[in-house]
Write an enzyme that holds these catalytic residues in place. Structure first.
Site, PDB file in Angstrom:
ATOM      1  N   ARG A  59       0.802  -1.220   0.000  1.00  0.00           N
ATOM      2  CA  ARG A  59       0.000   0.000   0.000  1.00  0.00           C
ATOM      3  C   ARG A  59       0.841   1.280   0.000  1.00  0.00           C
ATOM      4  NH1 ARG A  59      -2.803  -3.988   1.804  1.00  0.00           N
ATOM      5  NH2 ARG A  59      -0.841  -4.535   2.754  1.00  0.00           N
ATOM      6  N   THR A  60       1.793   1.366   0.900  1.00  0.00           N
ATOM      7  CA  THR A  60       2.510   2.630   1.065  1.00  0.00           C
ATOM      8  C   THR A  60       3.254   2.992  -0.218  1.00  0.00           C
ATOM      9  OG1 THR A  60       2.698   2.164   3.403  1.00  0.00           O
ATOM     10  CG2 THR A  60       4.114   3.896   2.547  1.00  0.00           C
ATOM     11  N   LYS A  88      26.170  -4.007  -0.835  1.00  0.00           N
ATOM     12  CA  LYS A  88      27.632  -3.874  -0.996  1.00  0.00           C
ATOM     13  C   LYS A  88      28.250  -3.154   0.190  1.00  0.00           C
ATOM     14  CE  LYS A  88      27.145  -3.294  -6.016  1.00  0.00           C
ATOM     15  NZ  LYS A  88      27.282  -2.290  -7.081  1.00  0.00           N
ATOM     16  N   ARG A 109      11.293   3.693   3.551  1.00  0.00           N
ATOM     17  CA  ARG A 109      10.834   2.710   4.553  1.00  0.00           C
ATOM     18  C   ARG A 109      12.045   1.860   4.888  1.00  0.00           C
ATOM     19  NH1 ARG A 109       5.639  -1.180   4.439  1.00  0.00           N
ATOM     20  NH2 ARG A 109       4.748   0.781   5.132  1.00  0.00           N
ATOM     21  N   HIS A 137       4.846   5.792  11.574  1.00  0.00           N
ATOM     22  CA  HIS A 137       4.333   5.639  10.204  1.00  0.00           C
ATOM     23  C   HIS A 137       3.372   6.811   9.954  1.00  0.00           C
ATOM     24  CE1 HIS A 137       3.137   3.956   6.500  1.00  0.00           C
ATOM     25  NE2 HIS A 137       2.908   2.703   6.841  1.00  0.00           N
TER      26      HIS A 137
HETATM   27  C1  NCD Z   1       1.634  -1.381   8.066  1.00  0.00           C
HETATM   28  C2  NCD Z   1       3.124  -1.184   8.237  1.00  0.00           C
HETATM   29  O1  NCD Z   1       3.897  -1.405   7.313  1.00  0.00           O
HETATM   30  O2  NCD Z   1       3.472  -0.765   9.329  1.00  0.00           O
HETATM   31  N1  NCD Z   1       1.254  -1.535   6.726  1.00  0.00           N
HETATM   32  C3  NCD Z   1       0.901  -0.402   6.033  1.00  0.00           C
HETATM   33  O3  NCD Z   1       1.734   0.418   5.722  1.00  0.00           O
HETATM   34  N2  NCD Z   1      -0.404  -0.217   5.785  1.00  0.00           N
HETATM   35  C4  NCD Z   1       1.031  -2.392   8.943  1.00  0.00           C
HETATM   36  C5  NCD Z   1       1.588  -3.777   8.982  1.00  0.00           C
HETATM   37  O4  NCD Z   1       2.540  -4.119   8.274  1.00  0.00           O
HETATM   38  O5  NCD Z   1       1.047  -4.570   9.752  1.00  0.00           O
END
Ligand code: NCD
Length: 313
Positions: A59-60, A88, A109, A137
């Site tokens: 999703r992100t 590396k 991320r 997040h």
């Molecule tokens: C979440 C995350 O990556 O923290 N996912 C997201 O971005 N919607 C939640 C999860 O991984 O459980």
């Protein structure tokens, strides 16, 4: 009161933690999502977003990409750290200093808590945190708040239960911290050992947030407005046997939902494993797919704001 927040407040800013923003700025941002949803202009033509994903994401990453494309911009990046020079031995700071020459804004991320802040300190470009370890997040929180307001019509005076892995779940950490700006009552329901970290509990106390901690879903006030459920974060457990012990502790289904007095709004950042039975997908309060879809609108707004392309109408 005269507002001190306007579009210029966001230009060039990093988005690392929601705590870097005031309540007023957060409300401004959520209002801006509604304004931008009605517009279809290529506000980011000629701009480039770099997506540096050192951890899995559906999703992100995809909603950031979609947001950028919908605004006429383009995207470069990687979705898997194994194809980057990290393998590396390149440091994160060096990667960022190189990538800053290729783009106008960076989304990162990374599995390490604090990594997004480190990335932001390594460049003058705006850096957006797409999730750093168990820490924060913020863009998920923005879309959670946007969906909450859409579903409930307000962000104050809500009774919200958080359910699941409150120890490792970064979406929960970000959202709970942010809700302390609003006047809500929180119930925190977690299996033993997976409660909210003590620094966050202390923080709620200091900010005089009304909250209670519970172990059982049946202890939750039946008058609740919202249940925010999360996946048990398997990949963060040092001991997989411990994960096996707790993995399916809570499962929401029609029977559980019928024990609440009113129609509850069901939220989940997704991915779900077994926390919400698919039989609830047709339930009128199920908001989890709306959340995921709202991610594009929210991220469009954020990108337009930090790149100075958002205009108030
Ligand atoms: C979440 C995350 O990556 O923290 N996912 C997201 O971005 N919607 C939640 C999860 O991984 O459980």
């Amino acid at each position: 009161m005269v507002s001190t927040v306007d579009a210029s407040s966001f230009v060039g800013r990093d988005v690392i933690s929601m705590r870097d923003f005031s309540r007023e700025a957060i409300v401004y941002l959520i209002d801006a999502v509604d304004h931008l949803a009605r517009e279809n202009k290529p506000l980011l033509q000629g701009k480039i977003l770099a997506t540096l994903f050192f951890e899995p994401s559906t999703r992100t990453r995809l909603s950031f990409e979609s947001a950028m494309h919908r605004l006429g911009g383009s995207v470069i990046g990687f979705a898997d750290m194994r194809v980057s020079s990290t393998t590396k031995g390149e440091s994160l700071a060096d990667t960022i200093r190189v990538v800053e020459g290729y783009c106008d804004v960076i989304v990162i991320r990374h599995p390490a808590d604090g990594s997004a802040r480190l990335a932001a300190e390594s460049t003058e470009l705006p850096v957006i945190n797409g999730g750093d370890g168990t820490n924060q997040h913020p863009t998920q929180t923005l879309l959670d708040l946007y969906t909450l307001r859409q579903e409930c019509g307000r962000l104050d005076n809500l009774k919200i239960a958080f359910l699941g892995d409150l120890k490792y779940g970064r979406t929960v950490h970000s959202l709970i911290e942010t809700l302390s700006y609003f006047d809500c009552e929180l119930t925190l329901v977690a299996p033993q050992g997976l409660g909210l970290p003590t620094d966050l509990i202390e923080d709620l106390r200091e900010r005089r947030v009304t909250f209670e901690e519970r172990g059982l879903l049946s202890d939750v006030d039946p008058d609740i407005d919202v249940v925010y459920t999360t996946r048990i974060q398997k990949e963060r457990f040092p001991d997989q046997l411990e994960y096996e012990r707790v993995k399916h502790t809570y499962q929401l289904d029609r029977r559980v939902i019928s024990s609440f007095r009113k129609r509850v709004i069901l939220m989940h950042p997704l991915p779900r494993v077994r926390e919400i039975h698919p039989e609830l997908d047709q339930y009128s309060g199920a908001a989890y797919f709306k959340q995921a879809h709202n991610g594009v609108l929210v991220r469009k707004t954020l990108l337009a704001l930090v790149l100075g392309a958002y205009r108030e109408q």
